[in-house]
Design an enzyme around this catalytic site. Structure first.
Site, PDB file in Angstrom:
ATOM      1  N   CYS A  98       3.156   1.911  -3.448  1.00 39.54           N
ATOM      2  CA  CYS A  98       3.318   1.896  -5.009  1.00 39.54           C
ATOM      3  C   CYS A  98       1.556   1.593  -5.588  1.00 39.54           C
ATOM      4  CB  CYS A  98       4.733   1.253  -4.866  1.00 39.54           C
ATOM      5  SG  CYS A  98       6.041   1.725  -3.870  1.00 39.54           S
ATOM      6  N   ARG A  99       1.516   0.675  -5.782  1.00 45.71           N
ATOM      7  CA  ARG A  99       0.404   0.143  -6.696  1.00 45.71           C
ATOM      8  C   ARG A  99      -1.333   1.314  -6.772  1.00 45.71           C
ATOM      9  NH1 ARG A  99       1.531  -5.628  -7.470  1.00 45.71           N
ATOM     10  NH2 ARG A  99       2.568  -5.253  -5.517  1.00 45.71           N
ATOM     11  N   SER A 100      -1.200   0.799  -5.274  1.00 42.99           N
ATOM     12  CA  SER A 100      -2.605   0.840  -4.888  1.00 42.99           C
ATOM     13  C   SER A 100      -2.814   2.433  -4.298  1.00 42.99           C
ATOM     14  CB  SER A 100      -3.037  -0.165  -3.286  1.00 42.99           C
ATOM     15  OG  SER A 100      -2.281   0.032  -2.888  1.00 42.99           O
TER      16      SER A 100
ATOM     17  N   ASP B 114       4.810  -5.232  -9.894  1.00 44.17           N
ATOM     18  CA  ASP B 114       6.119  -4.209  -8.422  1.00 44.17           C
ATOM     19  C   ASP B 114       6.412  -3.443  -9.004  1.00 44.17           C
ATOM     20  OD1 ASP B 114       5.978  -3.609  -6.380  1.00 44.17           O
ATOM     21  OD2 ASP B 114       6.438  -5.591  -4.922  1.00 44.17           O
TER      22      ASP B 114
ATOM     23  N   ASN C 187       0.784  -1.257  -0.301  1.00 45.45           N
ATOM     24  CA  ASN C 187      -0.155   0.011  -0.252  1.00 45.45           C
ATOM     25  C   ASN C 187       0.857   1.586   0.177  1.00 45.45           C
ATOM     26  OD1 ASN C 187      -2.665   1.444   2.372  1.00 45.45           O
ATOM     27  ND2 ASN C 187      -2.223   1.151  -0.006  1.00 45.45           N
TER      28      ASN C 187
HETATM   29  P1  4NP Z   1       3.433  -1.795  -3.269  1.00 46.08           P
HETATM   30  O1  4NP Z   1       4.811  -2.067  -3.659  1.00 46.08           O
HETATM   31  O2  4NP Z   1       2.717  -3.275  -2.730  1.00 46.08           O
HETATM   32  O3  4NP Z   1       2.946  -1.756  -5.160  1.00 46.08           O
HETATM   33  O4  4NP Z   1       2.668  -1.055  -2.238  1.00 46.08           O
HETATM   34  C1  4NP Z   1       5.855  -2.897  -2.086  1.00 46.08           C
HETATM   35  C2  4NP Z   1       5.522  -1.719  -1.857  1.00 46.08           C
HETATM   36  C3  4NP Z   1       6.699  -2.595  -0.812  1.00 46.08           C
HETATM   37  C4  4NP Z   1       6.826  -3.639  -0.804  1.00 46.08           C
HETATM   38  C5  4NP Z   1       7.427  -4.726  -1.600  1.00 46.08           C
HETATM   39  C6  4NP Z   1       5.822  -4.250  -3.033  1.00 46.08           C
HETATM   40  N1  4NP Z   1       8.221  -3.965   0.592  1.00 46.08           N
HETATM   41  O5  4NP Z   1       8.765  -5.203  -0.067  1.00 46.08           O
HETATM   42  O6  4NP Z   1       8.636  -3.629   1.524  1.00 46.08           O
END
Ligand code: 4NP
Length: 159
Positions: A14-16, A126, A12
């Site tokens: 980056c993408r969402s 991701d 939560n």
């Molecule tokens: P999101 O991206 O799922 O699009 O918010 C990520 C943010 C953090 C992590 C992985 C994906 N992480 O490993 O901390």
């Protein structure tokens, strides 16, 4: 009653949040902000309470979308009582949501990009561990799917 939409990714940050901000702008620009409510969440709670990743904020800002006010939270089973649409960014998120989903959920749980017009991607890749191109791709895919989602909601829920 407004139609309620929840976007879900892993962290939560980056993408969402990108999906939330892009779709909110589209809804606002369409004059539908009282009829459609939007939130986002992560299947993991690692970044709970934090603003989106600075790379995500910067990429969105270049397209006139301000994500800096958003704060991360983890998705919870009670979200299914509230949201008509729960939209996953990738198949791993979707599998986790299917495990969390109450048996009596009557809303729409699925992949966000299924609403898109482009057919090359069914998942939002991701961008967290990659370069800046990844954040631009997220925005491109999210903008396309957001337009398709709004068309679908207008046709099926608001007409
Ligand atoms: P999101 O991206 O799922 O699009 O918010 C990520 C943010 C953090 C992590 C992985 C994906 N992480 O490993 O901390």
């Amino acid at each position: 009653m407004p139609v309620k939409v929840l976007f879900v990714c892993l962290g939560n940050i980056c993408r969402s949040p990108t999906a939330e901000g892009v779709f909110q702008k589209l809804v606002d620009d369409s004059g539908l902000s009282k009829r459609i409510e939007i939130d986002s969440a992560g299947t993991a709670n690692w970044h709970q309470g934090r603003a989106p990743d600075p790379r995500t904020v910067a990429a969105a800002k270049r397209r006139n979308i301000d994500l800096s006010v958003l704060r991360a939270r983890a998705v919870k089973a009670s979200d299914f009582h509230e949201f008509d649409y729960v939209l996953a960014m990738d198949k791993n998120n979707l599998a986790d949501l299917q495990d969390l989903k109450p048996a009596d959920y009557t809303g729409h749980l699925g992949l966000f990009l299924a609403f898109g017009h482009q057919t090359q991607y069914l998942e939002v890749p991701d961008p967290y561990h990659g370069g800046s191109d990844g954040f631009e791709l997220v925005l491109d895919l999210v903008e396309d799917a957001a337009a398709g989602l709004l068309e679908s909601i207008q046709k099926n829920k608001l007409s």
